[in-house]
Design a protein around this motif. Structure first.
Motif, PDB file in Angstrom:
ATOM      1  N   ASP A 253       0.728  -1.135   0.037  1.00 51.10           N
ATOM      2  CA  ASP A 253      -0.131  -0.177   0.095  1.00 51.10           C
ATOM      3  C   ASP A 253       0.831   1.212  -0.068  1.00 51.10           C
ATOM      4  N   SER A 254       2.077   1.191  -0.247  1.00 51.14           N
ATOM      5  CA  SER A 254       2.806   2.555  -0.669  1.00 51.14           C
ATOM      6  C   SER A 254       2.346   2.858  -2.114  1.00 51.14           C
ATOM      7  N   ARG A 255       2.684   4.137  -2.432  1.00 47.96           N
ATOM      8  CA  ARG A 255       1.917   4.741  -3.871  1.00 47.96           C
ATOM      9  C   ARG A 255       2.811   5.440  -4.355  1.00 47.96           C
ATOM     10  N   ALA A 256       2.530   5.610  -5.737  1.00 52.41           N
ATOM     11  CA  ALA A 256       3.241   6.429  -6.710  1.00 52.41           C
ATOM     12  C   ALA A 256       2.216   7.540  -7.181  1.00 52.41           C
ATOM     13  N   VAL A 257       2.715   8.672  -7.319  1.00 49.44           N
ATOM     14  CA  VAL A 257       2.022   9.671  -7.926  1.00 49.44           C
ATOM     15  C   VAL A 257       2.683  10.638  -8.946  1.00 49.44           C
ATOM     16  N   LEU A 258       2.024  10.947  -9.926  1.00 48.22           N
ATOM     17  CA  LEU A 258       2.771  11.806 -10.825  1.00 48.22           C
ATOM     18  C   LEU A 258       1.913  13.302 -10.754  1.00 48.22           C
ATOM     19  N   GLY A 259       3.048  14.028 -11.016  1.00 54.27           N
ATOM     20  CA  GLY A 259       2.520  15.627 -10.869  1.00 54.27           C
ATOM     21  C   GLY A 259       2.822  16.004 -12.376  1.00 54.27           C
ATOM     22  N   THR A 260       1.792  16.454 -12.924  1.00 54.34           N
ATOM     23  CA  THR A 260       1.550  16.931 -14.273  1.00 54.34           C
ATOM     24  C   THR A 260       0.426  17.966 -14.527  1.00 54.34           C
ATOM     25  N   ARG A 261       0.856  18.643 -15.796  1.00 53.07           N
ATOM     26  CA  ARG A 261       0.001  19.969 -16.142  1.00 53.07           C
ATOM     27  C   ARG A 261      -1.193  19.320 -17.040  1.00 53.07           C
ATOM     28  N   ASP A 262      -2.358  19.795 -16.809  1.00 51.78           N
ATOM     29  CA  ASP A 262      -3.699  19.584 -17.393  1.00 51.78           C
ATOM     30  C   ASP A 262      -3.706  20.801 -18.832  1.00 51.78           C
ATOM     31  N   LYS A 263      -4.687  20.543 -19.389  1.00 50.98           N
ATOM     32  CA  LYS A 263      -4.507  21.442 -20.827  1.00 50.98           C
ATOM     33  C   LYS A 263      -4.788  22.900 -20.552  1.00 50.98           C
ATOM     34  N   ASP A 264      -5.202  23.388 -19.185  1.00 46.27           N
ATOM     35  CA  ASP A 264      -5.206  24.581 -18.758  1.00 46.27           C
ATOM     36  C   ASP A 264      -3.958  25.042 -18.039  1.00 46.27           C
TER      37      ASP A 264
ATOM     38  N   THR B 243      -1.984  19.079 -11.421  1.00 51.93           N
ATOM     39  CA  THR B 243      -2.876  17.851 -11.287  1.00 51.93           C
ATOM     40  C   THR B 243      -2.016  16.722 -10.747  1.00 51.93           C
ATOM     41  N   ALA B 244      -2.958  16.044  -9.976  1.00 53.85           N
ATOM     42  CA  ALA B 244      -2.073  14.675  -9.547  1.00 53.85           C
ATOM     43  C   ALA B 244      -2.591  13.406 -10.290  1.00 53.85           C
ATOM     44  N   VAL B 245      -1.757  12.458 -10.754  1.00 60.44           N
ATOM     45  CA  VAL B 245      -2.434  11.429 -11.367  1.00 60.44           C
ATOM     46  C   VAL B 245      -1.849  10.217 -10.822  1.00 60.44           C
ATOM     47  N   GLN B 246      -2.538   9.235  -9.919  1.00 59.68           N
ATOM     48  CA  GLN B 246      -2.072   8.035  -9.414  1.00 59.68           C
ATOM     49  C   GLN B 246      -1.860   7.159 -10.304  1.00 59.68           C
ATOM     50  N   LEU B 247      -0.506   6.660 -10.147  1.00 62.16           N
ATOM     51  CA  LEU B 247       0.353   5.629 -11.125  1.00 62.16           C
ATOM     52  C   LEU B 247      -0.079   4.281 -10.613  1.00 62.16           C
ATOM     53  N   THR B 248      -0.198   4.065  -9.116  1.00 61.53           N
ATOM     54  CA  THR B 248      -0.516   2.837  -8.643  1.00 61.53           C
ATOM     55  C   THR B 248      -1.883   2.595  -7.691  1.00 61.53           C
ATOM     56  N   VAL B 249      -2.153   1.479  -7.713  1.00 64.48           N
ATOM     57  CA  VAL B 249      -3.146   1.029  -6.719  1.00 64.48           C
ATOM     58  C   VAL B 249      -2.839   0.409  -5.334  1.00 64.48           C
TER      59      VAL B 249
ATOM     60  N   ASP C 123       2.678   4.673   3.464  1.00 64.42           N
ATOM     61  CA  ASP C 123       1.602   5.070   3.657  1.00 64.42           C
ATOM     62  C   ASP C 123       1.472   6.217   4.622  1.00 64.42           C
ATOM     63  N   GLY C 124       2.666   6.274   5.631  1.00 62.43           N
ATOM     64  CA  GLY C 124       2.390   7.507   6.419  1.00 62.43           C
ATOM     65  C   GLY C 124       2.229   8.963   5.740  1.00 62.43           C
ATOM     66  N   ILE C 125       2.467   8.925   4.466  1.00 62.21           N
ATOM     67  CA  ILE C 125       1.979  10.091   3.773  1.00 62.21           C
ATOM     68  C   ILE C 125       0.574  10.208   3.362  1.00 62.21           C
ATOM     69  N   TRP C 126       0.343   9.055   2.717  1.00 58.37           N
ATOM     70  CA  TRP C 126      -0.941   8.829   2.135  1.00 58.37           C
ATOM     71  C   TRP C 126      -2.120   8.593   3.005  1.00 58.37           C
ATOM     72  N   ASP C 127      -1.782   8.216   4.213  1.00 56.47           N
ATOM     73  CA  ASP C 127      -2.918   8.105   5.428  1.00 56.47           C
ATOM     74  C   ASP C 127      -3.795   9.539   5.790  1.00 56.47           C
ATOM     75  N   VAL C 128      -2.799  10.713   5.463  1.00 56.71           N
ATOM     76  CA  VAL C 128      -3.097  12.100   6.279  1.00 56.71           C
ATOM     77  C   VAL C 128      -3.224  13.159   4.847  1.00 56.71           C
ATOM     78  N   LEU C 129      -2.669  12.872   3.805  1.00 52.12           N
ATOM     79  CA  LEU C 129      -2.667  13.733   2.651  1.00 52.12           C
ATOM     80  C   LEU C 129      -3.223  12.968   1.408  1.00 52.12           C
ATOM     81  N   SER C 130      -4.113  13.771   0.789  1.00 53.94           N
ATOM     82  CA  SER C 130      -4.268  13.563  -0.807  1.00 53.94           C
ATOM     83  C   SER C 130      -3.546  13.545  -1.623  1.00 53.94           C
ATOM     84  N   ASN C 131      -3.770  12.769  -2.809  1.00 53.55           N
ATOM     85  CA  ASN C 131      -2.657  13.054  -3.960  1.00 53.55           C
ATOM     86  C   ASN C 131      -2.627  14.295  -4.464  1.00 53.55           C
ATOM     87  N   LYS C 132      -3.483  15.267  -4.533  1.00 54.11           N
ATOM     88  CA  LYS C 132      -3.455  16.565  -4.941  1.00 54.11           C
ATOM     89  C   LYS C 132      -2.864  17.437  -3.884  1.00 54.11           C
TER      90      LYS C 132
END
Length: 493
Positions: A226-237, A241-247, A328-337
């Motif tokens: 349950d550790s996680r990878a998240v991508l920081g990227t730019r949308d069309k505007d 934004t945050a894109v979760q890369l793992t489940v 998960d010490g990060i994801w338990d208290v902070l959202s991807n964004k």
């Protein structure tokens, strides 16, 4: 919000069987490991690992990455991390990983996997590439006359072949197929080695692993736990934004729960934490593992827990700015964004990982004032070393963390001297607020002293106060103890 629960940390459910056979299971597993001839590695033989150029695993940074880990308030820090530039002697390739150990020997399992999984992955990748070259040459020489029986000597094993289908072959480039097969083999061999290791008891201890290989614009991720990878990227505007890369591979996922139940393992949550599904033995309310896949934890490997990674592919674009790997010490208290915004708000790349960890610690104290803060480990991988998008201060030259052998030896000696010889029933695989090991629950000021001794410059953190505004958190005064942290264990580990 937790990984394991010991059998004695709570009363058994009404009508549930007792656990007299569990110590016997442990002894049988221990005898098998001690009799193995395949676990002859010792620490001195592994010293060259810590001298490999471009390999970072302590708090610090390089031109392309920022790393930081901090011990929580539950005992020894069981998180580990790594960034390995020029991976496999390829100048355009980087390996990254974070590992969250659990159980009485979890810190040892996490570091073992951190040190050896990349080596195994690299070796299998080389074999896979060589095999592909041989096949290509034979194919050209025989003008397509070779049948499937002729290729079996370089094929993947049954598990790997089952995971690679024709549709994926057509959709993804060759690097994905080679790395996917290599990830599957490396994870399998790593888990097998842990089972036979003579010096680490992995019966009720284990670790998660979220790992990636980036080669040019290609990204391949292998994940268990349950550790996680998240991508920081730019949308069309051009908004970040945050894109979760793992489940998060937890027992509450229908497919994971179905596999566990088919193997006669049980999945249910406790009444006082209904949001946390856990894995239990068929006839015993133990160990209560809060993930469906992990290295180690061999008490559950016959009952649905697996170490087969979920592997994914991503083709990076110019809009992609950074990747965050975290426990998960990060994801338990902070959202991807929130995580992406915090990294983007850091005044310098060299301090981005630390800014995120410190924000998570403040969030823990604010959201769960009666719980003990979890261990946190973060790797921030920046995808364009010349980009100014994240911060105007990112062009500042980062400090590279020295990896002296004295520090390694001291770290290893402390790990081996920890009081991890407590019984399974007493310590199990949970670190509750009432059972903190004496002498290892150091406060953040000692962490600061160690960083100062190692020459890490965190003076660039002047802008971190902006993070509080992002999270709507009260101002935190460094060194002030959390007066509310004494009671309760809302987030069990």
């Amino acid at each position: 919000m937790g990984s394991c629960l010991s059998a004695e940390s709570r009363s058994p459910l009404p009508g549930s069987p007792s656990s007299p056979h569990l110590p016997n299971m442990r002894r049988r597993g221990s005898r098998k490991r001690l009799g193995s001839r395949n676990s002859s590695f010792d620490y001195r033989k592994e010293e060259p690992l810590h001298r490999i150029p471009g390999r970072l695993f302590l708090n610090g940074s390089s031109d392309v990455a920022s790393l930081f880990t901090q011990q929580g308030k539950k005992g020894t820090n069981q998180d580990a991390m790594i960034v390995w530039e020029n991976f496999g002697s390829r100048t355009d390739t980087v390996f990254c990983g974070v590992f969250d150990g659990h159980g009485p020997y979890g810190h040892m399992v996490a570091k073992r996997v951190r040190d050896h999984l990349p080596l195994k992955l690299c070796a299998h990748w080389e074999v896979s590439i060589s095999s592909e070259d041989v096949l290509r040459e034979i194919s050209l020489n025989t003008a397509g006359s070779m049948n499937s029986e002729d290729t079996t000597f370089v094929s993947a094993d049954e598990e790997s072949r089952a995971s690679v289908d024709l549709e994926e072959t057509e959709k993804h480039p060759e690097i994905f197929q080679a790395l996917k097969e290599s990830f599957l083999k490396a994870f399998k061999v790593m888990d097998r080695e842990l089972r036979m290791h003579a010096n680490i008891d992995c019966f009720c201890s284990g670790t998660t692993a979220v790992t990636l290989v980036k080669q040019g614009p290609y990204l391949v991720i292998g994940n268990v736990g349950d550790s996680r990878a998240v991508l920081g990227t730019r949308d069309k505007d051009n908004s970040l934004t945050a894109v979760q890369l793992t489940v998060d591979l937890k027992p509450n996922l229908p497919a994971e729960a179905e596999r566990i139940r088919k193997c006669k393992g049980r999945v249910f949550a406790l009444q006082d934490e209904p949001e946390v599904a856990r894995v239990w033995l068929p006839n015993n309310d133990s160990p209560g593992l809060a993930m469906a896949r992990a290295f180690g934890d061999f008490c559950l490997k016959d009952f649905g827990l697996i170490s087969v990674p979920e592997i994914s592919y991503w083709r990076l674009s110019e809009k992609d700015e950074f990747i965050v790997l975290a426990t998960d010490g990060i994801w338990d208290v902070l959202s991807n964004k929130e995580v992406v915004d915090i990294v983007a708000s850091a005044p310098a790349r060299s301090s981005a990982a630390r800014a995120l960890v410190e924000s998570a610690v403040r969030a823990w104290r604010y959201k769960y004032p009666t719980s003990k803060v979890d261990d946190c480990a973060v790797v921030c991988l920046f995808l364009d070393s010349n980009s100014n998008n994240l911060s105007t201060a990112f062009n500042a030259k980062p400090k590279v963390q020295p990896t002296s052998m004295d520090q390694i030896d001291n770290d290893n000696e402390k790990d081996n001297n920890l009081a991890v010889l407590t019984s399974l029933d007493r310590s199990g695989t949970v670190r509750t607020g009432e059972e903190v090991l004496p002498g290892v629950n150091e406060d953040s000021s000692k962490q600061e002293e160690m960083n100062s001794e190692l020459g890490i410059d965190w003076s660039a953190l002047e802008g971190v106060s902006r993070v509080n505004t992002l999270l709507n958190l009260p101002r935190f005064v460094p060194g002030e103890e959390d007066k509310k942290a004494a009671g309760g264990t809302k987030a069990r580990k």
